[in-house]
Design a protein around this motif. Structure first.
Motif, PDB file in Angstrom:
ATOM      1  N   TYR A 177      32.587 -19.048 -17.672  1.00 26.97           N
ATOM      2  CA  TYR A 177      31.698 -19.165 -16.594  1.00 26.97           C
ATOM      3  C   TYR A 177      31.003 -17.594 -16.209  1.00 26.97           C
ATOM      4  N   VAL A 178      32.028 -16.852 -15.990  1.00 23.97           N
ATOM      5  CA  VAL A 178      31.676 -15.439 -15.144  1.00 23.97           C
ATOM      6  C   VAL A 178      31.278 -14.560 -16.662  1.00 23.97           C
TER       7      VAL A 178
ATOM      8  N   CYS B 119      26.549 -15.312 -14.276  1.00 24.28           N
ATOM      9  CA  CYS B 119      26.282 -14.455 -13.188  1.00 24.28           C
ATOM     10  C   CYS B 119      25.608 -12.943 -13.768  1.00 24.28           C
ATOM     11  N   PRO B 120      24.546 -12.959 -14.324  1.00 22.34           N
ATOM     12  CA  PRO B 120      23.925 -11.673 -14.882  1.00 22.34           C
ATOM     13  C   PRO B 120      23.715 -10.764 -13.951  1.00 22.34           C
ATOM     14  N   HIS B 121      23.509 -10.787 -12.643  1.00 24.56           N
ATOM     15  CA  HIS B 121      23.223  -9.956 -11.544  1.00 24.56           C
ATOM     16  C   HIS B 121      24.332  -9.381 -11.134  1.00 24.56           C
TER      17      HIS B 121
ATOM     18  N   ALA C 127      29.595 -23.982  -6.553  1.00 24.57           N
ATOM     19  CA  ALA C 127      29.433 -25.404  -6.848  1.00 24.57           C
ATOM     20  C   ALA C 127      30.062 -25.667  -8.248  1.00 24.57           C
ATOM     21  N   ILE C 128      30.270 -24.730  -9.232  1.00 23.87           N
ATOM     22  CA  ILE C 128      31.027 -24.898 -10.285  1.00 23.87           C
ATOM     23  C   ILE C 128      32.618 -24.767 -10.072  1.00 23.87           C
ATOM     24  N   ILE C 129      32.825 -24.176  -9.042  1.00 18.49           N
ATOM     25  CA  ILE C 129      34.361 -24.096  -8.714  1.00 18.49           C
ATOM     26  C   ILE C 129      34.929 -25.476  -8.302  1.00 18.49           C
ATOM     27  N   GLY C 130      34.073 -26.299  -7.518  1.00 18.10           N
ATOM     28  CA  GLY C 130      34.267 -27.609  -7.094  1.00 18.10           C
ATOM     29  C   GLY C 130      34.431 -28.513  -8.373  1.00 18.10           C
TER      30      GLY C 130
ATOM     31  N   TYR D   7      34.694 -14.432  -5.434  1.00 20.67           N
ATOM     32  CA  TYR D   7      33.537 -13.680  -5.878  1.00 20.67           C
ATOM     33  C   TYR D   7      32.332 -14.853  -6.081  1.00 20.67           C
ATOM     34  N   LEU D   8      32.624 -15.880  -6.638  1.00 22.83           N
ATOM     35  CA  LEU D   8      31.414 -16.908  -6.824  1.00 22.83           C
ATOM     36  C   LEU D   8      31.069 -17.362  -5.545  1.00 22.83           C
ATOM     37  N   GLN D   9      31.781 -17.603  -4.591  1.00 27.42           N
ATOM     38  CA  GLN D   9      31.530 -18.269  -3.239  1.00 27.42           C
ATOM     39  C   GLN D   9      30.582 -17.276  -2.577  1.00 27.42           C
TER      40      GLN D   9
END
Length: 495
Positions: A234-235, A240-242, A185-188, A177-179
């Protein structure tokens, strides 16, 4: 007249050279732009996959230096049941990658959070179906004729695997989802922190508290669930407002199509994960099962390290193809495929050369046994060939997933791996008596055949047709438009 003609020819030649320079500069800029986009996805994705697998290897390393039976039991459980379920979950989460990537490309940002919630529902349901297989892993392995002492140790540790199984549901889907929206980048960062935490907790539990194999698996669960909690923060915390507007009943709509796509994706990848696990399972029938299983498990770990690097590019290929299909740009799809294939090939060749150079020395990271080291060294050539073949295949699978072709890849995997590779490997080991190395070599033929078929399919794909299919899918699965006046992520980037 001749002088004037010569000046005209010289002027035309200069103009032609200038135009060529412009084209070269434009192509160079286009390549570097695409490489930049690719690495923005591939680097965090690679970090996530490498560190996630690193947590499994950390447990293996601590166990290996304390118990030969423990390392064999963990290797057998990890490379059969855990690897199989991991492949299912990774494959099913790729459905999230396809849908979120295409929705982002089509600027349907509101659907991404809904796709994420649907994936949680579907993946949790499927994961629960596999819990009984984990619970009865020991009896199943004994029924298959595996070593009794090793499988009795499996009976002692299976319960630690169940929490880890459910953590995969959330880490995989949120990573996709983030990718898809270039926020990985936060995942890394979180992945690296989780690996450091895993090493610290495992060392404390095993070396200080003396918990042995149970302490190693406790460390694995602590690191995996800390990753899940951090992703939730984070989510849900507004970053991830949009694409995340809260939980919605829309998540329960169109679950059947989501289930079909997820199951097809899971089936596609689990066929690949299980394919290499057959090697470890078959090595359990060897005369010295402890050494055989340990050696093959170590080879598989080395192979999987490189595979996870390639899977970072797999993710990049998937997202780039999905994004460009969502935008409706078929030419950009083809260009991105070429770039990611070249970069992956360079890295794969380097990894293969390193494997040949160091051979069995790597095994001492996991075991103090000289016999295991010799067995690993004997397999290093076959391992390096496996890595070479692994350069292109994940990228082609990523392209297929980005385009939503999971069912096609599943059919190719089933026919090449299990109708060609496995029978050929069994022929080499039991008819020609080439040993387990022969089994591995025969199965590599299936990988090579699968790669050739995918190359042909991707080459012959009409990407203009795929653009139309993507547009139709987005229209059929879209529910609610974005709120009037809402600012999209791309608008924010322009500002």
């Amino acid at each position: 007249m001749s002088r004037g003609g010569g000046e005209m020819e010289e002027r035309l030649l200069n103009e032609s050279e200038t135009e060529q320079r412009r084209e070269i500069l434009y192509l160079r800029k286009k390549i570097w732009t695409e490489v930049g986009k690719m690495w923005r996805i591939a680097l965090p994705s690679t970090l996530f996959r490498v560190t996630s697998f690193g947590c499994i290897v950390v447990a293996q390393a601590f166990i290996g230096h304390s118990s030969d039976t423990g390392i064999a039991a963990y290797a057998l459980l990890q490379t059969t049941f855990m690897r199989f379920v991991y492949g299912i979950m990774a494959g099913m989460s790729s459905a999230t990658e396809t849908l979120c990537g295409q929705a982002y490309g089509a600027q349907q940002y509101h659907m991404m959070g809904i796709y994420l919630q649907r994936s949680w529902i579907v993946d949790t349901f499927i994961a629960t179906l596999f819990v009984p297989f984990i619970v009865f892993a020991g009896p199943i392995l004994r029924a298959l004729g595996q070593n009794v002492e090793i499988t009795e140790t499996v009976d002692e540790i299976y319960a630690w695997v169940i929490p880890y199984l459910y953590s995969i549901v959330f880490t995989m889907t949120m990573q996709m989802y983030l990718q898809a929206q270039m926020k990985n980048a936060i995942i890394g960062v979180l992945s690296v922190i989780a690996l450091v935490l895993d090493i610290a907790v495992t060392w404390w539990c095993v070396s200080v508290m003396g918990m042995g194999i149970h302490g190693a698996l406790l460390g694995l669960n602590v690191s995996s669930w800390s990753m899940v909690i951090a992703e939730f923060v984070y989510v849900f915390g507004g970053w991830c407002p949009h694409t995340w507007t809260g939980f919605s009943t829309a998540a329960f709509v169109d679950l059947i199509p989501m289930l079909k796509l997820s199951v097809t994706s899971g089936f596609m990848l689990c066929l690949e994960y299980w394919y290499t696990s057959i090697l470890v399972l078959m090595s359990g029938y060897a005369k010295d099962a402890n050494i055989a299983i340990s050696a093959f498990a170590i080879c598989q770990y080395i192979y999987t390290w490189e595979l996870n690097i390639c899977l970072g590019f797999f993710g990049a290929a998937c997202v780039r193809v999905a994004n460009e299909l969502g935008k409706g740009d078929a030419d950009a799809v083809k260009f991105s495929i070429k770039v990611v294939l070249v970069v992956s090939a360079v890295i794969g060749v380097i990894c293969s050369a390193l494997c040949l150079a160091f051979g069995g020395q790597i095994s001492y990271l996991f075991s103090d046994s000289h016999a295991v080291s010799d067995a690993v060294a004997d397999l290093s050539i076959v391992l390096s060939i496996s890595i070479i073949l692994n350069i292109i295949q994940p990228i082609l699978s990523g392209v297929a997933i980005g385009a939503g072709m999971q069912s096609m890849v599943a059919i190719v995997n089933l026919s090449t791996y299990y109708a060609v590779g496995v029978p050929l490997g069994v022929l080499f080991i039991w008819v020609f008596h080439f040993g387990v190395k022969g089994l591995w070599s025969g199965m590599l033929v299936g990988v090579a055949l699968q790669t050739l078929i995918l190359c042909y399919v991707i080459y012959k794909t009409d990407w203009e047709v795929e653009v139309k299919k993507t547009s139709e899918r987005m229209k059929a699965w879209s529910l609610t438009l974005q709120e009037p006046g809402a600012i999209s992520p791309r608008d924010e980037e322009r500002k």
